[in-house]
Motif scaffolding. Sequence first.
Motif, short mmCIF file in Angstrom:
data_model
loop_
_atom_site.label_atom_id
_atom_site.label_comp_id
_atom_site.label_asym_id
_atom_site.label_seq_id
_atom_site.Cartn_x
_atom_site.Cartn_y
_atom_site.Cartn_z
N MET A 1 95.00 65.92 63.89
CA MET A 1 95.31 65.88 62.46
C MET A 1 95.85 64.51 62.06
N ALA A 2 96.83 64.05 62.87
CA ALA A 2 97.39 62.73 62.59
C ALA A 2 96.31 61.67 62.70
N GLN A 3 95.45 61.88 63.70
CA GLN A 3 94.38 60.91 63.91
C GLN A 3 93.44 60.90 62.72
N LEU A 4 93.14 62.09 62.21
CA LEU A 4 92.25 62.21 61.06
C LEU A 4 92.84 61.47 59.87
N LEU A 5 94.15 61.66 59.67
CA LEU A 5 94.82 61.02 58.54
C LEU A 5 94.76 59.50 58.69
N GLN A 6 94.99 59.02 59.93
CA GLN A 6 94.95 57.58 60.15
C GLN A 6 93.54 57.04 59.90
N HIS A 7 92.52 57.77 60.35
CA HIS A 7 91.14 57.34 60.10
C HIS A 7 90.86 57.30 58.61
N LEU A 8 91.42 58.29 57.90
CA LEU A 8 91.23 58.35 56.46
C LEU A 8 91.82 57.10 55.80
N ILE A 9 93.02 56.75 56.21
CA ILE A 9 93.68 55.56 55.63
C ILE A 9 92.87 54.30 55.97
N ASN A 10 92.50 54.18 57.23
CA ASN A 10 91.73 53.00 57.63
C ASN A 10 90.41 52.91 56.88
N GLY A 11 89.77 54.07 56.73
CA GLY A 11 88.46 54.10 56.08
C GLY A 11 88.57 53.72 54.61
N ILE A 12 89.60 54.19 53.96
CA ILE A 12 89.77 53.84 52.54
C ILE A 12 90.06 52.35 52.42
N ALA A 13 90.89 51.82 53.35
CA ALA A 13 91.20 50.39 53.30
C ALA A 13 89.94 49.56 53.47
N ALA A 14 89.08 49.96 54.42
CA ALA A 14 87.84 49.21 54.64
C ALA A 14 86.90 49.38 53.45
N GLY A 15 86.84 50.63 52.94
CA GLY A 15 85.94 50.91 51.84
C GLY A 15 86.32 50.18 50.56
N THR A 16 87.62 49.99 50.35
CA THR A 16 88.09 49.28 49.17
C THR A 16 87.47 47.89 49.09
N ILE A 17 87.43 47.23 50.25
CA ILE A 17 86.89 45.87 50.27
C ILE A 17 85.40 45.91 49.93
N TYR A 18 84.67 46.83 50.58
CA TYR A 18 83.25 46.97 50.28
C TYR A 18 83.07 47.20 48.79
N ALA A 19 83.92 48.06 48.24
CA ALA A 19 83.79 48.40 46.83
C ALA A 19 83.97 47.17 45.95
N LEU A 20 84.98 46.36 46.27
CA LEU A 20 85.24 45.18 45.45
C LEU A 20 84.09 44.18 45.51
N VAL A 21 83.55 44.00 46.73
CA VAL A 21 82.42 43.07 46.84
C VAL A 21 81.21 43.66 46.13
N ALA A 22 81.06 44.99 46.25
CA ALA A 22 79.93 45.65 45.62
C ALA A 22 79.97 45.52 44.10
#
Lengths: 309, 398
Positions: A1-22
């Motif tokens: 569960m904790a791992q899932l949450l951490q992946h979620l945070i990491n994924g949103i952080a990475a996705g934010t950058i993609y979104a801004l460039v997009a």
Amino acid sequence: MAQLLQHLINGIAAGTIYALVALGYTMVYGVLKLINFAHGDVMMVGVYMGYSTAFLLGRQTQSTPWGVLVIFLVAMAGCALMGFLIERFAYRPLRDKPRLTALITAIGISFALSYGFQLDIGFLPGSAPRAFPQIIKPAQWFTVGDPEFPDVVLWNWQVISLMLAVGLMVGLQYLVYRTRFGRAMRAVSFDHRVAALMGIPTDRVISLTFMIGSALAAGAGLLYAIKDTSVSPLMGLYVGLKAFVAAVIGGIGNVPGAMVGGLLLGLVEEFVVGYAASTWRDAVAFGFLILVLLVRPGGLFGRVAAEKV
Amino acid sequence: MRRFAPMLLTAFALFAAGCEKKSQPAPSGEGGQAAQPAAAGGAPADSNTILLGQVGSLTGAQATFGVSTRNGIELAIKQANDAGGVKGKKIAVRVYDNQSKPEEAAQATTRLITQDKVVIILGDVASSNSLAMAEKAQSAGVPMITPASTNPSVTEKGEYIFRICFIDPFQGFVMAKFAREHLKAEQVAILQDNKSAYSIGLTDVFQGKFTELGGKITTLESYSQGDTDFRAQLTAIKKTKPQAIYVPGYYSDVGIIARQARELGLMVPLMGGDGWDSEKLFELAGNALDGSYFSNHYSPENPEPHVQKFIAQYKAAYGSVPDALAALGYDAARVAIAAIERARDLSGPAIRDAIAQTQDFQGVAGTISLDKNRNAVKSAAILKVGDGKAQFVTTINP
């Protein structure tokens, strides 16, 4: 569960950058129907501008909020100027030529920038990756579990990035749909020859669109460099391609679509790497793209416009 | 991105072809001579110069490797020339950049063999590049010495390929032993670069040896060279609560991995191999690698006089402390020069035989004796990272 949450945070952080460039891809495509393949490399140049500014300010490890603001402004202004020059000298002369011509020039500019920046003469940085200074001092905003060995960490820059991205998206949406300039943009997008006949300064609108898109790229690039702590001349090719995919997934030309596409791509990649293997990352990311295009050819938020023949 | 690569290669090939005429005369270190036409295949165009070739990663992801190696080689050649040259001739080296890419390395090797007609090729550091080169050198019958490629398959390409460093199994073996016996680690996670033959090689041996010594590998995660976000893998690793993480990658990735590991709260030591050895590592990692260990070919803290003498000479020439790759480049060039001196003529087979006889050669990165598989048998140094540099801990023998 904790791992899932951490992946979620990491994924949103990475996705934010993609979104801004997009967002930059989407804006330029929305107005010109041109996929500006040099966008990612403009981002890379912006990161180097921020890098140099950080060193000129003499704060190599961390900066004050004002310092950070100056770094962002210099990089964004520098990129806006570069976006203007690229549009003026590489795309405008080709505007009435077949669309493929401008696409090829865009690829040319992309390679000229990413390989040009690997040269090691004068102000050019050379090919080795550099450590990007910690201009935002990392701080844990939220942890779960043992503070020494936390299960989940949420960092200040992750929150700052996300807020900045959402803010920029809302601002863009406002700009496009609520301002005179936005109306002009949409008119040029619809038909730039007729728009010109109606008294809209087409060239100026297109120039400004490029400048805004490039400034956004610089901002996104800096957030990316803060996240991954490094900068290299080839970073633009990679991030640019991923952001392009994000823009297409969301429906290229659509501002909220770019945002959602970026976040989705970031999350998909993070979960693939976290639960399968990094080798699968690109295969799954591009497979996801194909799947979206098969189901909704215009992207998640896009409309399929029947072209008049 | 991939599909543009061929286009780009073509463009580079055209560009290189255009430059050919200009770069042909006067290899470095040679005065203006009336260029004699090459009489027979195999002989260098200029009969007063013996030409060596080097292919290295002068740009790209592993740029410091190639540059350090080149500096070491140049220093060795300069010293040999100052001492009167070899067989009454001067030595020169022609260096080509492979941009840290195997396909460029193969192309450059072909050029060294067919156009420059070098007598010995000094290979790259990264094993993937040396493998591509070894293929060409072996089939052309030109001896090749790699200064620092540790993947076993490099010298398996054939009897013309040599190396003066230890091989991956040894590095993996050394680190596994060190982790069990010095760090007393029972559970170790591995993060490997699955695009690099080097990283996979080290992982395999480490995994086998560590398990054999009674340890447990908690998980094996992987990344691809050039990635910059390792948080997903590190998060998965953290869940398994290892006491150390083995990261047999290159410095450009390891520096970022270390930062992101610390950021996610993973404070255990990292362990690695000679791919970590670069000043850039400390720039990229900041202090995130403090307390981590890696195996290496040499330590500049080694008090041996000939090592210190080399360090002083290198500092005088280039203004920095030589890393292991500079030391290995220097050793490789000296082994090559000594072999040319001993060889009965400058043909490929003669030089090959001379290199194969190298025994107890005193290099700055250890004493070099080549075994029947053309690999050097030598010890490894374990270094500990702290205060922005690598400190000598211990030596582990084969």
